[in-house]
Design an enzyme around this catalytic site. Structure first.
Site, PDB file in Angstrom:
ATOM      1  N   GLU A  67      -8.082   0.316   9.464  1.00 44.76           N
ATOM      2  CA  GLU A  67      -7.240   1.427   9.959  1.00 44.76           C
ATOM      3  C   GLU A  67      -7.874   2.818   9.889  1.00 44.76           C
ATOM      4  O   GLU A  67      -7.518   3.690  10.700  1.00 44.76           O
ATOM      5  CB  GLU A  67      -5.900   1.485   9.184  1.00 44.76           C
TER       6      GLU A  67
ATOM      7  N   ASP B 199     -11.700  -6.796  -2.590  1.00 45.68           N
ATOM      8  CA  ASP B 199     -12.577  -7.959  -2.358  1.00 45.68           C
ATOM      9  C   ASP B 199     -13.926  -7.430  -1.881  1.00 45.68           C
ATOM     10  O   ASP B 199     -14.059  -6.229  -1.644  1.00 45.68           O
ATOM     11  CB  ASP B 199     -11.963  -8.900  -1.298  1.00 45.68           C
TER      12      ASP B 199
ATOM     13  N   GLU C 197       0.808  -1.220   0.000  1.00 43.48           N
ATOM     14  CA  GLU C 197       0.000   0.000   0.000  1.00 43.48           C
ATOM     15  C   GLU C 197       0.847   1.279   0.000  1.00 43.48           C
ATOM     16  O   GLU C 197       0.306   2.366  -0.208  1.00 43.48           O
ATOM     17  CB  GLU C 197      -0.966  -0.011   1.193  1.00 43.48           C
TER      18      GLU C 197
HETATM   19  N1  ADE Z   1      -9.045  -4.789   3.624  1.00 42.91           N
HETATM   20  C1  ADE Z   1      -9.239  -5.323   2.405  1.00 42.91           C
HETATM   21  N2  ADE Z   1     -10.229  -6.236   2.439  1.00 42.91           N
HETATM   22  C2  ADE Z   1     -10.664  -6.287   3.717  1.00 42.91           C
HETATM   23  C3  ADE Z   1     -11.648  -7.039   4.374  1.00 42.91           C
HETATM   24  N3  ADE Z   1     -12.390  -7.927   3.721  1.00 42.91           N
HETATM   25  N4  ADE Z   1     -11.815  -6.842   5.709  1.00 42.91           N
HETATM   26  C4  ADE Z   1     -11.055  -5.946   6.372  1.00 42.91           C
HETATM   27  N5  ADE Z   1     -10.103  -5.214   5.793  1.00 42.91           N
HETATM   28  C5  ADE Z   1      -9.912  -5.370   4.472  1.00 42.91           C
END
Ligand code: ADE
Length: 232
Positions: free
Chosen positions: A177, A200, A11
């Site tokens: 975060e 996702d 990132e």
């Molecule tokens: N960051 C990227 N995907 C995530 C997820 N499914 N849950 C928490 N943080 C994430």
């Protein structure tokens, strides 16, 4: 000085590569890179996942580097039922912590309010968020969302839990975060914003999708940030 925080190396690595006149300093096991990005004085750090590390990182940037704006960049799980898809960009209007809950002692309203701040939803800086959203739209037309991002100390992979959080908070995306960086910044009176690209859908496929799409999505967020920085 603008502070930029990512949780995972993917990132922030490209940002650190792009930084000019950079010098590192390690504090609390986090390396803070100070230099210029696109001519803008910045400090960039990778904080590790979760609310505590990210709050420590934000607080360090505030106290040690005197940042006047903190930007959290990275990936997030998108709320598919709100038409947020893998590869889309989300610029937060505000952040909430979905796992902060003292409702058994403080009631349904009071039990979600953060201590000392007395709010559940912490608004992001209007100017920085508007610039990021504008640049995002130029980079990815039609694939930009503005709304609430929900933060908690959990990788979300259960669609029922995600929908319960989204229904309660109005969130478009979840991550680990943004809310805690927002809390550290709000306590100190420092403006902040959160920019995320979707890796996702925080559902039953998230465990497979996340490693497949995290790099590509994280780099989209970085590309946008580099474009926007001179205007922030
Ligand atoms: N960051 C990227 N995907 C995530 C997820 N499914 N849950 C928490 N943080 C994430």
């Amino acid at each position: 000085m603008t502070g930029i925080i990512g949780a995972m190396p993917v990132e922030v690595d490209r940002l650190i590569e792009a930084m000019e006149n950079k010098t590192p300093e390690t504090i609390s096991r986090m390396t803070f890179w100070r230099g210029e990005l696109n001519g803008t004085p910045c400090v960039v750090a990778c904080c590790g996942a979760g609310k505590v590390n990210s709050a420590v990182c934000a607080q360090t940037m505030i106290l040690r580097y005197g940042v006047s704006l903190v930007i959290n960049t990275g990936v997030a799980g998108g709320v598919g039922s709100r038409e947020v898809r893998i590869g889309d960009l989300v610029v937060a209007t505000g952040v909430v912590q979905h796992d902060y809950d003292t409702t058994p002692i403080d009631g349904p309203e009071g039990g979600r309010r953060l201590p000392l701040l007395d709010e559940e939803l912490l608004p992001t800086d209007a100017h920085a968020s508007a610039v990021l959203a504008q640049e995002a739209e130029a980079l990815s037309p039609g694939r930009v969302h503005r709304g609430v991002i929900a933060t908690g100390d959990q990788f979300m992979s259960d669609v029922n839990r995600l929908h319960a959080i989204a229904a309660r908070t109005g969130a478009l995306a979840c991550e680990m975060e943004g809310g805690s960086i927002g809390q550290a910044c709000a306590l100190a009176g420092v403006p902040f914003t959160v920019l995320r690209a979707i890796s996702d859908n925080a559902d039953g496929n998230a465990v497979e999708d996340f490693p497949k799409f995290a790099r590509e999505s994280a780099e989209k967020s970085i590309a946008l940030l580099l474009r926007a920085l001179p205007r922030l």
